[in-house]
Design an enzyme around this catalytic site. Structure first.
Site, PDB file in Angstrom:
ATOM      1  N   VAL A   1      44.576  29.892  26.321  1.00 18.12           N
ATOM      2  CA  VAL A   1      43.219  30.427  26.325  1.00 18.12           C
ATOM      3  C   VAL A   1      43.316  31.948  26.485  1.00 18.12           C
ATOM      4  CG1 VAL A   1      41.011  30.376  27.538  1.00 18.12           C
ATOM      5  CG2 VAL A   1      42.411  28.309  27.426  1.00 18.12           C
ATOM      6  N   CYS A   2      42.655  32.681  25.608  1.00 15.46           N
ATOM      7  CA  CYS A   2      42.710  34.149  25.682  1.00 15.46           C
ATOM      8  C   CYS A   2      42.089  34.642  26.994  1.00 15.46           C
ATOM      9  CB  CYS A   2      41.958  34.774  24.519  1.00 15.46           C
ATOM     10  SG  CYS A   2      41.693  36.543  24.726  1.00 15.46           S
ATOM     11  N   VAL A   3      42.839  35.434  27.727  1.00 14.92           N
ATOM     12  CA  VAL A   3      42.395  35.861  29.055  1.00 14.92           C
ATOM     13  C   VAL A   3      41.127  36.714  28.995  1.00 14.92           C
ATOM     14  CG1 VAL A   3      44.027  37.824  29.095  1.00 14.92           C
ATOM     15  CG2 VAL A   3      43.090  36.960  31.229  1.00 14.92           C
TER      16      VAL A   3
END
Lengths: 130, 135
Positions: free
Chosen positions: A77-79
């Site tokens: 998941v993209c931070v």
């Protein structure tokens, strides 16, 4: 073939994350390799463990978590996208002074570099959702 | 990761109204660290991302349009603008900010990164991509 899957929309409003899930499952069952599944934009909402749809409806987060466990998938998941939308693991939650973490098992928070690396390393990058 | 692939980013949406323009730019900038070949396309409402003198303060948004000027420093030197999209919106290339890079093979001379192209030329840019990211 080695695939990376990018998921750009959340569950329920659009069919895209259902399609991404079904594509991933079909690819694995056909003997293909899934290098990584990367959740970006509203796609990060697939990773919250706080979804509680009606019992007769599918729960995509649970489906992803089970699929990841079964096939040892790398789900990232993209931070930056996740922080904007309130998806955090314990570390990010504490760092941002929040009370809870809500990321579901099987998902990991990491950076956009993981998307680029995956695109380089895979034969195909499949993008679901706009 | 020795392999070099051609990454083509297509930007189709207005800078504000959705988050796609901003989150596309974030991928482009982080991706630049991977030493891949990168081309950017601006078409449809995406041409508005490069318009000059943006001031989104009134809608409470950050003006990230200045960040595009840094693309040259990230070795992103091929920026394709769809002429038809500009014309459909009553815009010309003069309405867009000039994006430049310094050519290390030519005594660091400052050169334009902007390429105004037809749909046909765009098709060949898209066709050249190993990795196509559409925002």
């Amino acid at each position: 073939m080695k695939f990376t899957i990018q998921v750009n929309t959340g569950p329920f409003t659009h069919q895209a994350s259902d399609s991404a899930y079904r594509f991933t499952l079909a690819a694995l069952e056909s003997g293909h390799e899934i290098h990584r599944i990367f959740f970006y934009h509203d796609g990060v909402n697939n990773a919250t463990m706080m979804c509680a749809p009606p019992q007769d409806d599918r729960n995509l987060q649970v489906l992803w978590t089970e699929l990841a466990a079964q096939y040892e998938l790398d789900m990232v998941v993209c931070v930056a996208a996740a922080q904007r939308r309130g998806i955090m693991d314990k570390k990010e939650s504490e760092r941002n002074g929040k009370e809870f973490a809500n990321i579901a098992p099987g998902f990991q928070i990491s950076g956009l570099g993981q998307l680029v690396e995956a695109a380089v390393a895979s034969d195909r990058l499949m993008v679901f959702g706009d | 990761m020795a392999e070099i692939k051609s990454f083509v980013y297509i930007n189709r949406k207005a800078p504000h109204g959705t988050i796609y323009a901003l989150e596309s730019l974030e991928v482009v900038l982080i991706g630049a660290a991977f030493d891949q070949q990168v081309k950017l396309i601006f078409m449809d409402d995406g041409v508005y991302q490069l318009t000059k003198n943006q001031d989104p303060e009134g809608i409470g948004m950050k003006n990230f349009s200045k960040t595009y000027a840094a693309l040259g420093d990230y070795d992103i030197t091929e920026i394709y603008i769809d002429q038809e999209s500009l014309e459909q919106r009553g815009l010309s290339i003069d309405d867009l900010q000039e994006l430049v890079y310094e050519d290390e093979d030519d005594d660091w001379k400052e050169k334009s990164s902007m390429r105004l192209v037809s749909r046909e030329q765009l098709a060949s840019v898209i066709d050249s991509a190993d990795v196509l990211l559409n925002f």
